[in-house]
Design an enzyme around this catalytic site. Structure first.
Site, PDB file in Angstrom:
ATOM      1  N   GLU A 118      -5.588  -4.383  10.869  1.00  0.00           N
ATOM      2  CA  GLU A 118      -4.505  -3.430  11.104  1.00  0.00           C
ATOM      3  C   GLU A 118      -4.820  -2.601  12.349  1.00  0.00           C
ATOM      4  OE1 GLU A 118      -2.416  -2.425   7.128  1.00  0.00           O
ATOM      5  OE2 GLU A 118      -4.241  -1.249   7.190  1.00  0.00           O
ATOM      6  N   GLU A 144      -6.932   5.070   7.625  1.00  0.00           N
ATOM      7  CA  GLU A 144      -6.664   6.484   7.306  1.00  0.00           C
ATOM      8  C   GLU A 144      -7.869   7.108   6.616  1.00  0.00           C
ATOM      9  OE1 GLU A 144      -2.906   5.820   5.340  1.00  0.00           O
ATOM     10  OE2 GLU A 144      -2.038   5.314   7.287  1.00  0.00           O
ATOM     11  N   GLY A 160       2.494   2.567  10.806  1.00  0.00           N
ATOM     12  CA  GLY A 160       3.498   3.617  10.622  1.00  0.00           C
ATOM     13  C   GLY A 160       4.214   4.023  11.897  1.00  0.00           C
ATOM     14  N   SER A 167       3.304  -1.861  10.545  1.00  0.00           N
ATOM     15  CA  SER A 167       4.752  -1.927  10.766  1.00  0.00           C
ATOM     16  C   SER A 167       5.361  -3.292  10.449  1.00  0.00           C
ATOM     17  CB  SER A 167       5.094  -1.493  12.198  1.00  0.00           C
ATOM     18  OG  SER A 167       4.701  -0.144  12.414  1.00  0.00           O
ATOM     19  N   LYS A 178       0.081   4.249  -0.415  1.00  0.00           N
ATOM     20  CA  LYS A 178      -0.573   5.459   0.111  1.00  0.00           C
ATOM     21  C   LYS A 178      -0.306   6.631  -0.856  1.00  0.00           C
ATOM     22  CE  LYS A 178      -0.287   3.416   4.641  1.00  0.00           C
ATOM     23  NZ  LYS A 178      -0.174   3.570   6.078  1.00  0.00           N
ATOM     24  N   ASN A 187       0.868  -1.179   0.000  1.00  0.00           N
ATOM     25  CA  ASN A 187       0.000   0.000   0.000  1.00  0.00           C
ATOM     26  C   ASN A 187       0.908   1.233   0.000  1.00  0.00           C
ATOM     27  OD1 ASN A 187      -1.813   2.030   0.465  1.00  0.00           O
ATOM     28  ND2 ASN A 187      -2.326   1.414   2.571  1.00  0.00           N
ATOM     29  N   HIS A 242      -9.556   1.465   4.668  1.00  0.00           N
ATOM     30  CA  HIS A 242      -8.300   1.674   5.408  1.00  0.00           C
ATOM     31  C   HIS A 242      -8.554   2.669   6.542  1.00  0.00           C
ATOM     32  CE1 HIS A 242      -4.234   2.847   6.420  1.00  0.00           C
ATOM     33  NE2 HIS A 242      -3.837   1.729   5.840  1.00  0.00           N
TER      34      HIS A 242
END
Ligand code: PGA
Length: 247
Positions: A161, A93, A167, A206, A10, A8, A91
């Site tokens: 996730e 985000e 991250g 991560s 992003k 991904n 996702h």
């Protein structure tokens, strides 16, 4: 189950990043027991799909509607025409930044599948829910709410996730991952019956070459959704080879 390793990217990558795609595709060809996909920004999907021969190209989001007055959005058919074979939906985000609800995420998954693509549906808890000891309850409810409607389990992958692991360099413990994946598997059986057995359950947050072997060895972990470490072939390929060694 064949492991599935998905990059991904992003909001990272201009045309000059396609070289990473070449190298990743070579690794996908050399590790034929692993499914590999790259989800670059939408602007790169068609060019990426052109250079890939083994790995699949995918998108990071789609609109739930087939067409219409939705400035700046992309319909699933448009992504499929650009040769995307999968779409990440829900996702964290996007759930956070674009305030996407689980009901909307379910509609996006259906839109992607209706355009003959796979849906990679993401779920995961924020840190305060984990700290309150409510992670499994929260995530399995989110999973159920994100699977409402006519979703085809044969074109579905789930990515767990934990938001606090994305991250941050912080990875969930192996026992927490095992417990969550087993709870999600149970939910998939409840939702889809026997077909719930073949829906792949990825871990994300991560994941790197150094920890991939351990994570991919956990029961019911069928692959990984990778952000930061997927941007460079050099850091992504060790995750593919770790998956090949476990397959
Ligand atoms: P990360 O991102 O690997 O950089 O933690 C994972 C993701 O957001 O899919």
């Amino acid at each position: 189950m064949r492991p599935y390793i998905i990059a991904n990217w992003k909001m990272n990558g201009l045309m000059d990043a396609l070289g990473e795609g070449w190298a990743i595709d070579d690794a996908a060809a050399a590790n034929a027991n692993v499914d590999v996909a790259i989800c670059p920004p939408a602007t790169l999907i068609a060019a990426m799909a052109d250079i890939l021969s083994t790995a699949k190209a995918g998108a990071q989001d789609c609109h739930h509607a087939a067409s219409g007055a939705h400035t700046g959005c992309l319909a699933a058919d448009m992504l499929a025409e650009a040769d995307a074979q999968l779409v990440i939906v829900g996702h964290s985000e996007r759930r956070q930044d674009q305030h996407e609800s689980s009901a909307l995420v379910a509609q996006k998954a259906i839109a992607a599948q209706n355009a003959a693509m796979e849906a990679i549906l993401c779920i995961g808890e924020p840190l305060e829910i984990r700290d309150a000891g409510q992670a499994e309850e929260y995530v399995t409810a989110q999973l159920g709410d994100s699977l409402v409607g006519n979703i085809d389990p044969a074109k579905l992958t789930i990515a767990y996730e934990p938001i606090w692991a994305i991250g941050t360099g912080r990875v969930a413990s192996e026992s927490d991952i095992a417990a969550m994946h087993s709870a999600c598997r149970k939910k998939l059986f409840e939702r889809f019956g026997d077909a719930g057995a073949s829906v792949r359950l990825l871990y994300g947050g991560s994941v790197k070459g150094e920890n991939a072997g351990n994570i991919l060895g956990i029961n019911d972990v069928n692959g990984a959704l990778v952000g930061g470490a997927s941007l460079k072939a050099q850091t992504f390929i060790p995750i593919i080879t770790a998956a090949a060694a476990k397959a």
